[in-house]
Every structure is written in structure tokens, then in C-alpha cells.
Design a protein around this motif. Structure first.
Motif, PDB file in Angstrom:
ATOM      1  N   GLN A  89      95.677 -18.826  32.838  1.00  0.00           N
ATOM      2  CA  GLN A  89      95.341 -18.081  34.048  1.00  0.00           C
ATOM      3  C   GLN A  89      95.066 -16.623  33.725  1.00  0.00           C
ATOM      4  O   GLN A  89      95.188 -16.201  32.588  1.00  0.00           O
ATOM      5  CB  GLN A  89      96.474 -18.194  35.060  1.00  0.00           C
ATOM      6  CG  GLN A  89      97.816 -17.752  34.527  1.00  0.00           C
ATOM      7  CD  GLN A  89      98.942 -18.170  35.464  1.00  0.00           C
ATOM      8  OE1 GLN A  89      98.708 -18.553  36.603  1.00  0.00           O
ATOM      9  NE2 GLN A  89     100.163 -18.082  34.994  1.00  0.00           N
ATOM     10  N   GLU A 149      92.412 -13.148  33.996  1.00  0.00           N
ATOM     11  CA  GLU A 149      90.988 -12.845  33.793  1.00  0.00           C
ATOM     12  C   GLU A 149      90.470 -13.572  32.552  1.00  0.00           C
ATOM     13  O   GLU A 149      91.063 -13.466  31.484  1.00  0.00           O
ATOM     14  CB  GLU A 149      90.779 -11.352  33.605  1.00  0.00           C
ATOM     15  CG  GLU A 149      90.810 -10.555  34.874  1.00  0.00           C
ATOM     16  CD  GLU A 149      89.490 -10.573  35.627  1.00  0.00           C
ATOM     17  OE1 GLU A 149      88.423 -10.764  35.024  1.00  0.00           O
ATOM     18  OE2 GLU A 149      89.547 -10.387  36.843  1.00  0.00           O
ATOM     19  N   ILE A 172      93.022 -22.136  35.204  1.00  0.00           N
ATOM     20  CA  ILE A 172      93.232 -21.423  36.464  1.00  0.00           C
ATOM     21  C   ILE A 172      92.721 -19.986  36.305  1.00  0.00           C
ATOM     22  O   ILE A 172      93.263 -19.048  36.871  1.00  0.00           O
ATOM     23  CB  ILE A 172      94.731 -21.428  36.853  1.00  0.00           C
ATOM     24  CG1 ILE A 172      95.358 -22.813  36.645  1.00  0.00           C
ATOM     25  CG2 ILE A 172      94.917 -21.036  38.331  1.00  0.00           C
ATOM     26  CD1 ILE A 172      96.878 -22.825  36.715  1.00  0.00           C
ATOM     27  N   THR A 190      90.678 -16.623  36.771  1.00  0.00           N
ATOM     28  CA  THR A 190      90.159 -15.961  37.964  1.00  0.00           C
ATOM     29  C   THR A 190      89.180 -14.869  37.538  1.00  0.00           C
ATOM     30  O   THR A 190      88.976 -14.622  36.360  1.00  0.00           O
ATOM     31  CB  THR A 190      91.304 -15.336  38.780  1.00  0.00           C
ATOM     32  OG1 THR A 190      92.000 -14.404  37.950  1.00  0.00           O
ATOM     33  CG2 THR A 190      92.259 -16.381  39.304  1.00  0.00           C
ATOM     34  N   SER A 244      85.412 -12.586  38.272  1.00  0.00           N
ATOM     35  CA  SER A 244      83.981 -12.834  38.447  1.00  0.00           C
ATOM     36  C   SER A 244      83.297 -12.801  37.084  1.00  0.00           C
ATOM     37  O   SER A 244      83.880 -12.388  36.089  1.00  0.00           O
ATOM     38  CB  SER A 244      83.372 -11.790  39.382  1.00  0.00           C
ATOM     39  OG  SER A 244      83.563 -10.502  38.847  1.00  0.00           O
ATOM     40  N   ASN A 280      87.767 -23.767  37.549  1.00  0.00           N
ATOM     41  CA  ASN A 280      88.638 -22.604  37.528  1.00  0.00           C
ATOM     42  C   ASN A 280      88.670 -22.020  38.935  1.00  0.00           C
ATOM     43  O   ASN A 280      88.358 -22.720  39.902  1.00  0.00           O
ATOM     44  CB  ASN A 280      88.142 -21.582  36.497  1.00  0.00           C
ATOM     45  CG  ASN A 280      88.540 -21.959  35.084  1.00  0.00           C
ATOM     46  OD1 ASN A 280      89.706 -21.901  34.736  1.00  0.00           O
ATOM     47  ND2 ASN A 280      87.564 -22.336  34.270  1.00  0.00           N
ATOM     48  N   VAL A 281      89.010 -20.765  39.060  1.00  0.00           N
ATOM     49  CA  VAL A 281      89.035 -20.098  40.356  1.00  0.00           C
ATOM     50  C   VAL A 281      88.141 -18.859  40.284  1.00  0.00           C
ATOM     51  O   VAL A 281      88.462 -17.805  40.826  1.00  0.00           O
ATOM     52  CB  VAL A 281      90.487 -19.720  40.751  1.00  0.00           C
ATOM     53  CG1 VAL A 281      90.574 -19.399  42.247  1.00  0.00           C
ATOM     54  CG2 VAL A 281      91.468 -20.834  40.436  1.00  0.00           C
ATOM     55  N   LEU A 282      87.031 -18.981  39.593  1.00  0.00           N
ATOM     56  CA  LEU A 282      86.099 -17.862  39.454  1.00  0.00           C
ATOM     57  C   LEU A 282      85.386 -17.632  40.778  1.00  0.00           C
ATOM     58  O   LEU A 282      85.074 -18.586  41.499  1.00  0.00           O
ATOM     59  CB  LEU A 282      85.098 -18.146  38.339  1.00  0.00           C
ATOM     60  CG  LEU A 282      85.708 -18.367  36.956  1.00  0.00           C
ATOM     61  CD1 LEU A 282      84.641 -18.771  35.959  1.00  0.00           C
ATOM     62  CD2 LEU A 282      86.458 -17.134  36.485  1.00  0.00           C
ATOM     63  N   PHE A 283      85.120 -16.382  41.089  1.00  0.00           N
ATOM     64  CA  PHE A 283      84.502 -16.039  42.367  1.00  0.00           C
ATOM     65  C   PHE A 283      83.362 -15.054  42.137  1.00  0.00           C
ATOM     66  O   PHE A 283      83.105 -14.636  41.017  1.00  0.00           O
ATOM     67  CB  PHE A 283      85.544 -15.454  43.332  1.00  0.00           C
ATOM     68  CG  PHE A 283      86.283 -14.269  42.771  1.00  0.00           C
ATOM     69  CD1 PHE A 283      85.745 -12.988  42.827  1.00  0.00           C
ATOM     70  CD2 PHE A 283      87.524 -14.432  42.185  1.00  0.00           C
ATOM     71  CE1 PHE A 283      86.430 -11.897  42.306  1.00  0.00           C
ATOM     72  CE2 PHE A 283      88.223 -13.351  41.661  1.00  0.00           C
ATOM     73  CZ  PHE A 283      87.674 -12.083  41.723  1.00  0.00           C
ATOM     74  N   ASN A 295      84.291 -24.101  41.199  1.00  0.00           N
ATOM     75  CA  ASN A 295      84.843 -22.757  41.280  1.00  0.00           C
ATOM     76  C   ASN A 295      84.685 -22.307  42.729  1.00  0.00           C
ATOM     77  O   ASN A 295      84.483 -23.145  43.612  1.00  0.00           O
ATOM     78  CB  ASN A 295      84.110 -21.818  40.316  1.00  0.00           C
ATOM     79  CG  ASN A 295      84.615 -21.944  38.890  1.00  0.00           C
ATOM     80  OD1 ASN A 295      85.725 -21.553  38.584  1.00  0.00           O
ATOM     81  ND2 ASN A 295      83.789 -22.500  38.010  1.00  0.00           N
ATOM     82  N   THR A 296      84.712 -21.021  42.970  1.00  0.00           N
ATOM     83  CA  THR A 296      84.426 -20.502  44.313  1.00  0.00           C
ATOM     84  C   THR A 296      83.293 -19.477  44.231  1.00  0.00           C
ATOM     85  O   THR A 296      83.324 -18.461  44.913  1.00  0.00           O
ATOM     86  CB  THR A 296      85.690 -19.892  44.966  1.00  0.00           C
ATOM     87  OG1 THR A 296      86.234 -18.902  44.098  1.00  0.00           O
ATOM     88  CG2 THR A 296      86.738 -20.939  45.242  1.00  0.00           C
TER      89      THR A 296
END
Length: 176
Positions: free
Chosen positions: A16, A18, A38, A40, A42, A62-65, A86-87
Motif C-alpha cells: 500500500q 504511493e 492496495i 494509491t 495518481s 489497486n486504488v489509483l485515482f 482502479n478508480t
């Protein structure tokens, strides 16, 4: 500094934080495989061009935005981009059309929207084009017939409309 690092495979863990840390951009990476974690953050467009030898960018699940930055088109050697689940949001950058070696493009299950850029249809090396489960809209261009190497073409669960262009019959490898 990891200047000699060519491949970084972190896939299938519970890592998790960056993913795109500054030190990553001081390498000569060919492969960044970080899917199914996990992570995160951008995708930092201002730093992407530093990864000029990157061939595979696997950052799915993952949880990339944020958006897919225009600078993705500067990765001229990229042949595989996996960023599904992702998001990510925003439009698909037209600069994807600069990736003349791209074979796999999978951005399914995000929050991406807008129209499919016409530039995508110039990627004659493309084999897998998967954009399912987003909010893409509009029609399938007649230029889809240029994608003669496509084996997978998944547009399901978007807001597409119109008719299927006759030029899709050029895609004789679909489903093989």
C-alpha cells in the motif's frame, strides 16, 4: 538510486501507499508490475516521460485515482497497459494513439468517460482493447476496421450507442 533497475514486480501482494515514488523515475525500467495490491495515488504525468524505455505498465487492481495523463503517449515503447479495476476517471487521452507498439490496452472497471478517441483506431498492432465497465459514450468509429490484429474488443457496460459499423468485418482475428 536504482539506475540499473530494469524490472520491478510487486504483483499479488498487500502493498500500500504511493506507487509512483520519485526514486522509480530514476531507473531504466522496462517492466513495472504492481497489480493486485492496495497502492494509491495518481499517475504522475509530469514524470512519466522519464520512463522512456517502459514496455509493460501493469497497475491493475489497486486504488489509483485521477486521470490517465496525456504524457502516457510519450512512452513510445509501451506494448502493454493494464490499469483495470482502479478508480481512474476522466477521458481517455488522445495521445494513446502515439503508442505505436501497443498490443494490450485494458482499462476496464474504472470511472472513465467521454468518447473513444479516433486516434485509437490507428494502432494497428493492438490485439486487446478492453474498456468494459466505464462510462464511455458515443459510437464505434468506422475506423475500427484498421485494427486488423484485434483478438479481444470489449466495450460492454458503457453508454455506447449507434450501429455496428460494417468495417468490423475486417477484424478476422476477433475471438481467436
Amino acid at each position: 538510486v536504482l539506475t540499473k533497475l530494469l524490472a520491478l514486480d510487486l504483483e499479488n501482494n498487500s502493498m500500500q501507499g504511493e506507487l509512483f515514488i520519485d526514486e522509480l523515475f530514476e531507473t531504466d525500467l522496462r517492466l513495472l508490475s504492481a497489480s493486485n495490491n492496495i497502492f494509491t495515488g495518481s499517475i504522475p504525468g509530469d514524470k512519466l516521460p522519464k520512463l522512456s524505455n517502459l514496455r509493460q505498465l501493469w497497475i491493475a487492481e489497486n486504488v489509483l485515482f485521477g486521470s490517465i495523463p496525456d504524457e502516457i503517449g510519450d512512452l513510445a515503447k509501451l506494448n502493454s497497459l493494464l490499469a483495470f479495476r482502479n478508480t481512474l476517471s476522466g477521458n481517455m487521452p488522445t495521445t494513446i494513439g502515439h503508442l505505436l507498439e501497443l498490443k494490450t490496452f485494458d482499462i476496464a472497471e474504472n470511472r472513465l468517460s467521454g468518447r473513444i478517441p479516433e486516434e485509437i483506431y490507428s494502432l494497428t498492432t493492438l490485439e486487446r482493447f478492453i474498456i468494459s465497465d466505464n462510462d464511455f459514450e458515443g459510437t464505434i468509429s468506422q475506423s475500427v476496421g484498421n485494427l486488423v490484429n484485434l483478438t479481444d474488443f470489449w466495450l460492454d457496460s458503457n453508454i455506447m450507442e449507434g450501429t455496428i459499423p460494417n468495417e468490423i468485418t475486417n477484424l478476422v482475428l476477433l475471438g481467436t
